[in-house]
Design an enzyme around this catalytic site. Structure first.
Site, PDB file in Angstrom:
ATOM      1  N   LYS A  80       5.585   4.660 -93.400  1.00 38.29           N
ATOM      2  CA  LYS A  80       5.700   4.879 -91.952  1.00 38.29           C
ATOM      3  C   LYS A  80       4.631   4.053 -91.215  1.00 38.29           C
ATOM      4  O   LYS A  80       4.919   3.412 -90.196  1.00 38.29           O
ATOM      5  CB  LYS A  80       5.532   6.371 -91.615  1.00 38.29           C
TER       6      LYS A  80
ATOM      7  N   GLN B 128       3.330  15.567 -91.860  1.00 36.02           N
ATOM      8  CA  GLN B 128       4.175  15.252 -93.021  1.00 36.02           C
ATOM      9  C   GLN B 128       4.474  16.520 -93.822  1.00 36.02           C
ATOM     10  O   GLN B 128       3.588  17.290 -94.162  1.00 36.02           O
ATOM     11  CB  GLN B 128       3.461  14.208 -93.902  1.00 36.02           C
TER      12      GLN B 128
ATOM     13  N   ASP C 211       9.122  14.041 -84.446  1.00 38.73           N
ATOM     14  CA  ASP C 211      10.003  14.541 -85.508  1.00 38.73           C
ATOM     15  C   ASP C 211      11.201  15.288 -84.916  1.00 38.73           C
ATOM     16  O   ASP C 211      12.187  15.528 -85.605  1.00 38.73           O
ATOM     17  CB  ASP C 211       9.226  15.519 -86.398  1.00 38.73           C
TER      18      ASP C 211
HETATM   19  N1  GUN Z   1       9.125  15.010 -95.214  1.00 42.13           N
HETATM   20  C1  GUN Z   1      10.342  14.546 -95.605  1.00 42.13           C
HETATM   21  N2  GUN Z   1      11.069  14.145 -94.523  1.00 42.13           N
HETATM   22  C2  GUN Z   1      10.305  14.381 -93.441  1.00 42.13           C
HETATM   23  C3  GUN Z   1      10.499  14.176 -92.030  1.00 42.13           C
HETATM   24  O1  GUN Z   1      11.532  13.711 -91.563  1.00 42.13           O
HETATM   25  N3  GUN Z   1       9.447  14.541 -91.226  1.00 42.13           N
HETATM   26  C4  GUN Z   1       8.296  15.073 -91.736  1.00 42.13           C
HETATM   27  N4  GUN Z   1       7.354  15.392 -90.872  1.00 42.13           N
HETATM   28  N5  GUN Z   1       8.092  15.273 -93.024  1.00 42.13           N
HETATM   29  C5  GUN Z   1       9.084  14.925 -93.870  1.00 42.13           C
END
Ligand code: GUN
Length: 300
Positions: A54, A100, A123
């Site tokens: 990311k 996360q 998110d």
């Molecule tokens: N862990 C796996 N997918 C995601 C996501 O889309 N957002 C977040 N914050 N954590 C994740």
């Protein structure tokens, strides 16, 4: 006949090219870069790797990012207070905040996610943003759901009046995607641009009786449960579009929820794992971060 394999990486690169130009315009107007802050709790290797990708993607389009790593022993209260501090920011607030997942089991995940202010919730997990999406006026849409929608549009998959079956009812993917696919497209947008898809949607889950009988009716079949190779060739209608959201590690290898090889022989279009939905999730996160920065700049 083998299915057309939908290349999520190539589409994500094209989206990044568009975003880079939009970020340049933003920087020209507001003399600062959009900023994403990611909270990483503990030392799960998979989470660390997702966060790294990311941050790398943010850098490619000119979005500043910061990873705030804290030990796996951090409490719910400490995390809530950390998220609140990031939201107001000593060196200027973050435009977007992402915590996360998964968080350690002792942490109240919902309480921590709810601490992210809705206008920094890139998110799209906050109840405010979930509510807006459910009312057909989305602002921050969960990234994987938005990515799947974008992939379908880009691949020219017809959705209006089609039967979409989603296997998985999570707040992160299954539920928001069901809302996006079932929603009316807005009258003001071009077809498929940021609105609904006019599909007929069925959500299946672990208690659904005769799953195969339902999935075989799908024109668009989305697997989002996290069970390796759950979807076999016999569960797919010939010519269907199959979207695999699963990311499972089996013997050190990434595999999806779809039994890719045999399903390829039945489906019309299919996403691979890796290289399908995953890169689009990241691209949509960048788009949400830019949107958050634009909204903040407009608020002044
Ligand atoms: N862990 C796996 N997918 C995601 C996501 O889309 N957002 C977040 N914050 N954590 C994740």
């Amino acid at each position: 006949m083998a299915a057309e394999v939908l290349d999520g990486r190539a589409l994500a690169r094209r989206i990044e090219d568009e975003l880079r130009a939009e970020v340049d315009t933003f920087v020209g107007m507001f003399r600062r870069r959009p900023k994403l802050v990611v909270v990483l709790v503990g030392d799960l290797a998979a989470s660390a790797s997702y966060v790294k990708s990311k941050a790398a993607a943010a850098a490619r389009v000119g979005i500043d990012s910061e990873v705030v790593g804290v030990p796996g022993t951090t409490t719910t209260e400490e995390l809530i207070s950390l998220v609140r501090d990031i939201a107001v920011g000593r060196q200027g607030p973050a435009d977007g905040i992402l915590v996360q997942l998964p968080l350690p089991v002792h942490v109240d995940t919902v309480a921590v996610l709810d601490a992210v202010p809705p206008d920094q919730d890139v998110d799209g997990f906050h109840p405010h943003n979930a509510g807006l999406l459910s009312q057909g006026r989305p602002q921050f849409v969960p990234c994987t759901a938005a990515g799947v929608q974008r992939l379908l549009i880009d691949a020219g998959v017809e959705t209006a009046g089609k039967h979409a079956v989603i296997v998985g009812r999570s707040d992160i993917v299954g539920k928001p995607l069901a809302l996006l696919l079932a929603a009316k497209p807005p009258r003001t947008a071009a077809p498929g641009q940021g609105g609904g898809c006019d599909a007929t949607v069925t959500i299946c889950h672990s208690r659904s009786a005769d799953l195969a009988a339902i999935t075989r009716q799908a024109d668009i079949l989305v697997a989002a449960v996290g069970r390796p190779k759950l979807i076999t060739a016999g569960m797919v209608k010939p010519g269907a579009t199959v979207i695999d959201v699963g990311i499972n590690r089996v013997d050190g290898k990434l595999v999806g929820d779809v039994d890719f090889g045999p399903v390829c022989e039945v489906a019309g279009k299919i996403t691979p794992v890796p290289g399908g939905v995953g890169p689009l999730t990241v691209a949509m996160l960048l788009a949400n971060t830019l949107l958050a920065a634009e909204l903040r700049a407009q608020r002044g």
